[in-house]
Design a protein around this motif. Structure first.
Motif, PDB file in Angstrom:
ATOM      1  N   PHE A 149       0.826  -1.206   0.000  1.00  0.00           N
ATOM      2  CA  PHE A 149       0.000   0.000   0.000  1.00  0.00           C
ATOM      3  C   PHE A 149       0.861   1.258   0.000  1.00  0.00           C
ATOM      4  O   PHE A 149       0.526   2.251  -0.618  1.00  0.00           O
ATOM      5  CB  PHE A 149      -0.948   0.010   1.196  1.00  0.00           C
ATOM      6  N   ARG A 150       1.966   1.203   0.699  1.00  0.00           N
ATOM      7  CA  ARG A 150       2.875   2.349   0.772  1.00  0.00           C
ATOM      8  C   ARG A 150       3.473   2.637  -0.608  1.00  0.00           C
ATOM      9  O   ARG A 150       3.665   3.783  -0.987  1.00  0.00           O
ATOM     10  CB  ARG A 150       3.980   2.080   1.792  1.00  0.00           C
TER      11      ARG A 150
ATOM     12  N   ASN B  45       2.069   1.782  -3.526  1.00  0.00           N
ATOM     13  CA  ASN B  45       1.018   1.945  -4.532  1.00  0.00           C
ATOM     14  C   ASN B  45       0.714   3.435  -4.706  1.00  0.00           C
ATOM     15  O   ASN B  45       0.382   4.122  -3.743  1.00  0.00           O
ATOM     16  CB  ASN B  45      -0.232   1.201  -4.073  1.00  0.00           C
TER      17      ASN B  45
ATOM     18  N   LYS C 112      -1.803   4.909  -5.690  1.00  0.00           N
ATOM     19  CA  LYS C 112      -3.171   5.266  -5.286  1.00  0.00           C
ATOM     20  C   LYS C 112      -3.309   5.423  -3.773  1.00  0.00           C
ATOM     21  O   LYS C 112      -4.230   6.069  -3.305  1.00  0.00           O
ATOM     22  CB  LYS C 112      -4.165   4.221  -5.782  1.00  0.00           C
ATOM     23  N   THR C 113      -2.419   4.812  -3.026  1.00  0.00           N
ATOM     24  CA  THR C 113      -2.542   4.860  -1.558  1.00  0.00           C
ATOM     25  C   THR C 113      -1.318   5.453  -0.859  1.00  0.00           C
ATOM     26  O   THR C 113      -1.361   5.664   0.351  1.00  0.00           O
ATOM     27  CB  THR C 113      -2.796   3.451  -0.994  1.00  0.00           C
ATOM     28  N   SER C 114      -0.247   5.721  -1.583  1.00  0.00           N
ATOM     29  CA  SER C 114       0.980   6.193  -0.932  1.00  0.00           C
ATOM     30  C   SER C 114       0.770   7.513  -0.191  1.00  0.00           C
ATOM     31  O   SER C 114       1.354   7.731   0.871  1.00  0.00           O
ATOM     32  CB  SER C 114       2.118   6.309  -1.935  1.00  0.00           C
TER      33      SER C 114
ATOM     34  N   LEU D  55      -1.837   8.405   1.356  1.00  0.00           N
ATOM     35  CA  LEU D  55      -2.487   8.103   2.633  1.00  0.00           C
ATOM     36  C   LEU D  55      -1.458   7.672   3.669  1.00  0.00           C
ATOM     37  O   LEU D  55      -1.565   8.010   4.851  1.00  0.00           O
ATOM     38  CB  LEU D  55      -3.538   7.011   2.448  1.00  0.00           C
TER      39      LEU D  55
ATOM     40  N   TYR E 295      -0.576   8.836   7.320  1.00  0.00           N
ATOM     41  CA  TYR E 295      -0.514   7.850   8.394  1.00  0.00           C
ATOM     42  C   TYR E 295       0.776   8.034   9.198  1.00  0.00           C
ATOM     43  O   TYR E 295       0.749   8.097  10.428  1.00  0.00           O
ATOM     44  CB  TYR E 295      -0.593   6.438   7.809  1.00  0.00           C
TER      45      TYR E 295
ATOM     46  N   ILE F 199      -7.644   6.487   8.230  1.00  0.00           N
ATOM     47  CA  ILE F 199      -6.811   6.282   7.054  1.00  0.00           C
ATOM     48  C   ILE F 199      -6.692   4.789   6.755  1.00  0.00           C
ATOM     49  O   ILE F 199      -6.845   4.355   5.610  1.00  0.00           O
ATOM     50  CB  ILE F 199      -5.406   6.906   7.242  1.00  0.00           C
TER      51      ILE F 199
ATOM     52  N   THR G 260      -9.883   3.500   5.287  1.00  0.00           N
ATOM     53  CA  THR G 260     -10.000   3.918   3.896  1.00  0.00           C
ATOM     54  C   THR G 260      -9.189   2.999   2.989  1.00  0.00           C
ATOM     55  O   THR G 260      -9.655   2.578   1.926  1.00  0.00           O
ATOM     56  CB  THR G 260      -9.526   5.372   3.728  1.00  0.00           C
ATOM     57  N   ILE G 261      -8.006   2.662   3.409  1.00  0.00           N
ATOM     58  CA  ILE G 261      -7.140   1.793   2.599  1.00  0.00           C
ATOM     59  C   ILE G 261      -7.717   0.380   2.524  1.00  0.00           C
ATOM     60  O   ILE G 261      -7.701  -0.241   1.465  1.00  0.00           O
ATOM     61  CB  ILE G 261      -5.716   1.779   3.171  1.00  0.00           C
ATOM     62  N   GLU G 262      -8.238  -0.113   3.635  1.00  0.00           N
ATOM     63  CA  GLU G 262      -8.804  -1.461   3.657  1.00  0.00           C
ATOM     64  C   GLU G 262     -10.015  -1.583   2.756  1.00  0.00           C
ATOM     65  O   GLU G 262     -10.258  -2.618   2.176  1.00  0.00           O
ATOM     66  CB  GLU G 262      -9.176  -1.866   5.076  1.00  0.00           C
TER      67      GLU G 262
END
Length: 75
Positions: free
Chosen positions: A18-19, A21, A23-25, A27, A31, A69, A72-74
């Motif tokens: 996720f870090r 990616n 699209k989610t980095s 976030l 975090y 956060i 949201t990622i989950e």
């Protein structure tokens, strides 16, 4: 850097994917900022116990934001 995992609601997820990616980095930058602020606020309580009540409220707010956060990622 190695693999790090984060345990949330009895669910373990590999946060590196996720870090990294796009699209989610962003976030995870937020975090990380919340985690840093939570730790600094906890240090404040140790240094100045008179600030415990105010700092405790701040920690609760920061933890809620941090948890939002992750939720949201989950999702």
């Amino acid at each position: 850097m190695g693999i790090r995992t984060f345990c949330y609601n009895i669910k373990i997820m590999d946060i590196e994917k996720f870090r990294d990616n796009p699209k989610t980095s962003y976030l995870f930058r937020e975090y990380d900022r919340f985690v840093k602020e939570i730790n600094e606020t906890k240090e404040l309580i140790v240094a100045d116990p008179n600030m415990a009540e105010i700092a405790g409220d701040e920690i609760n707010n920061l933890e809620a934001s941090r948890d939002a956060i992750i939720k949201t990622i989950e999702d």
